[in-house]
Design a protein around this motif. Structure first.
Motif, short mmCIF file in Angstrom:
data_model
loop_
_atom_site.label_atom_id
_atom_site.label_comp_id
_atom_site.label_asym_id
_atom_site.label_seq_id
_atom_site.Cartn_x
_atom_site.Cartn_y
_atom_site.Cartn_z
N ARG A 1 17.58 -10.04 -23.64
CA ARG A 1 16.64 -10.99 -23.04
C ARG A 1 15.23 -10.48 -23.25
NH1 ARG A 1 21.17 -10.57 -19.99
NH2 ARG A 1 22.28 -12.52 -19.48
N GLU A 2 14.39 -11.33 -23.81
CA GLU A 2 13.01 -10.99 -24.13
C GLU A 2 12.06 -11.59 -23.08
OE1 GLU A 2 11.90 -9.55 -27.69
OE2 GLU A 2 13.73 -8.65 -26.89
N LYS A 3 10.85 -11.07 -23.05
CA LYS A 3 9.83 -11.66 -22.18
C LYS A 3 9.49 -13.07 -22.68
CE LYS A 3 7.70 -7.24 -20.93
NZ LYS A 3 6.45 -6.41 -20.98
N GLY A 4 8.98 -13.87 -21.76
CA GLY A 4 8.59 -15.22 -22.15
C GLY A 4 9.75 -16.19 -22.22
N GLY A 5 10.86 -15.83 -21.59
CA GLY A 5 11.99 -16.76 -21.56
C GLY A 5 12.71 -16.92 -22.88
N MET A 6 12.71 -15.88 -23.70
CA MET A 6 13.41 -15.93 -24.98
C MET A 6 14.65 -15.05 -24.93
SD MET A 6 11.55 -18.01 -26.77
CE MET A 6 12.07 -17.76 -28.48
N VAL A 7 15.60 -15.38 -25.76
CA VAL A 7 16.82 -14.58 -25.93
C VAL A 7 16.91 -14.13 -27.37
CG1 VAL A 7 19.34 -14.67 -25.99
CG2 VAL A 7 18.12 -15.63 -24.04
N ARG A 8 17.18 -12.84 -27.58
CA ARG A 8 17.34 -12.30 -28.93
C ARG A 8 18.80 -11.96 -29.17
NH1 ARG A 8 14.86 -7.44 -28.73
NH2 ARG A 8 16.62 -6.12 -29.34
N LEU A 9 19.32 -12.45 -30.27
CA LEU A 9 20.69 -12.16 -30.68
C LEU A 9 20.63 -11.23 -31.88
CD1 LEU A 9 22.22 -15.74 -30.34
CD2 LEU A 9 22.29 -13.87 -28.67
N ASP A 10 21.07 -10.00 -31.70
CA ASP A 10 20.94 -8.98 -32.73
C ASP A 10 22.24 -8.81 -33.52
OD1 ASP A 10 18.36 -8.43 -32.07
OD2 ASP A 10 18.74 -6.43 -31.26
N PRO A 11 22.13 -8.77 -34.85
CA PRO A 11 23.30 -8.42 -35.68
C PRO A 11 23.50 -6.91 -35.68
CG PRO A 11 21.39 -8.76 -37.06
CD PRO A 11 20.94 -9.05 -35.66
N ALA A 12 24.62 -6.48 -36.23
CA ALA A 12 24.87 -5.05 -36.44
C ALA A 12 25.00 -4.82 -37.95
CB ALA A 12 26.13 -4.60 -35.70
N ASN A 13 23.97 -5.25 -38.65
CA ASN A 13 23.90 -5.10 -40.11
C ASN A 13 22.43 -5.19 -40.48
OD1 ASN A 13 23.87 -5.47 -42.91
ND2 ASN A 13 25.83 -6.55 -42.91
N SER A 14 21.92 -4.13 -41.08
CA SER A 14 20.48 -4.05 -41.38
C SER A 14 20.04 -5.12 -42.38
CB SER A 14 20.14 -2.66 -41.91
OG SER A 14 20.92 -2.35 -43.06
N ALA A 15 20.99 -5.77 -43.04
CA ALA A 15 20.63 -6.83 -44.00
C ALA A 15 20.29 -8.15 -43.30
CB ALA A 15 21.76 -7.03 -44.99
N TYR A 16 20.55 -8.23 -42.00
CA TYR A 16 20.31 -9.46 -41.25
C TYR A 16 19.19 -9.27 -40.26
CZ TYR A 16 24.70 -11.37 -43.07
OH TYR A 16 25.69 -11.83 -43.89
N ASP A 17 18.45 -10.32 -40.00
CA ASP A 17 17.37 -10.29 -39.02
C ASP A 17 17.88 -10.77 -37.66
OD1 ASP A 17 15.43 -9.45 -40.88
OD2 ASP A 17 15.11 -11.53 -41.55
N PRO A 18 17.25 -10.28 -36.58
CA PRO A 18 17.58 -10.81 -35.26
C PRO A 18 17.25 -12.31 -35.18
CG PRO A 18 16.35 -8.76 -35.08
CD PRO A 18 16.28 -9.17 -36.51
N GLN A 19 17.91 -13.00 -34.28
CA GLN A 19 17.69 -14.43 -34.08
C GLN A 19 17.07 -14.62 -32.70
OE1 GLN A 19 21.65 -15.99 -34.45
NE2 GLN A 19 21.96 -15.06 -36.45
N LEU A 20 15.97 -15.35 -32.62
CA LEU A 20 15.28 -15.61 -31.37
C LEU A 20 15.41 -17.07 -30.99
CD1 LEU A 20 11.96 -13.55 -31.63
CD2 LEU A 20 13.75 -13.29 -29.90
N TYR A 21 15.75 -17.31 -29.73
CA TYR A 21 15.91 -18.68 -29.24
C TYR A 21 15.35 -18.77 -27.83
CZ TYR A 21 19.44 -18.98 -32.96
OH TYR A 21 20.09 -18.94 -34.16
#
Length: 224
Positions: A185-205
């Protein structure tokens, strides 16, 4: 005093333990006693447990041990008319049951894809599951490989709508797509979904776009 069905179930469990060393499943007990549903088996098991004729083995789902038997089977048993159960032959300790959990299609471990629902089920060793309701999803993609989650694995998920930061969850995005990721959970009411692979970027929603549908409880992997 044991009822006829309680006595019949006690004898069936003892006979199965002596023959195989494995306690019968609830389905087998239901069929043996000609009951309509497993709920009847649950009631009989609870009654026998309360009267200390059987006990459930700790950390072994549905595994049972017979503690004692009525002295003879030709007349009604009474509470004080018991003798220790005849020890079983040298056999393995009762093994875990296999539980059928719903298998709800494929879930992305890469980019989100639509979670498909179907009527299939997956047999799972009970020892892999804790308390609560569970379901399974087939993993598609490679974004969680650094967490040991590979394409084609079966994710065993405990159904819940809440999770702590850093847990691996099934997240439903905008009510349409599901993905398996680390939740933050990020500040500003955002949620971050993190992969476990450095080739992928986190997803913010926005938090309102993400619904937790379960937490990862275990994995099954098939080797071909």
């Amino acid at each position: 005093m044991l009822t006829a069905k309680q006595h019949e179930l006690l004898q069936f469990i003892q006979q199965r333990l002596e023959a195989t060393g494995i306690s019968p499943s609830f389905e087998e007990m239901k069929d043996a006693l000609d009951l309509r549903s497993k709920s009847g088996v649950h009631r009989l098991i609870s009654a026998l447990e309360e009267r200390q004729f059987i006990r459930r083995l700790p950390n072994r789902a549905r595994a049972l041990e017979v503690l004692r038997q009525p002295e003879n089977t030709t007349r009604p048993a009474v509470a004080n008319d018991v003798t220790p159960a005849r020890p079983a032959r040298t056999t393995p300790e009762p093994a875990n049951d296999v539980i059928e959990v719903p298998l709800h299609g494929r879930i992305a471990a890469g980019l989100p894809i639509e979670a498909l629902e179907d009527s299939r089920s997956l047999p799972v060793p009970a020892a892999l599951l804790g308390a609560g309701e569970h379901y399974a999803l087939e993993v598609s993609g490679d974004s969680m490989v650094e967490a040991g989650i590979l394409d084609g694995d079966y994710a065993l998920v405990k159904r819940t709508d809440s999770a702590r930061d850093g847990e691996i969850v099934v997240a439903l995005i905008r009510g349409e797509e599901a993905t398996l990721k680390y939740l933050w959970r990020e500040k500003g009411g955002m949620v971050r979904l993190d992969p476990a692979n450095s080739a992928y970027d986190p997803q913010l929603y926005p938090a309102g776009d993400v619904l937790v549908q379960g937490k990862l409880a275990g994995l099954l992997r098939r080797y071909n």
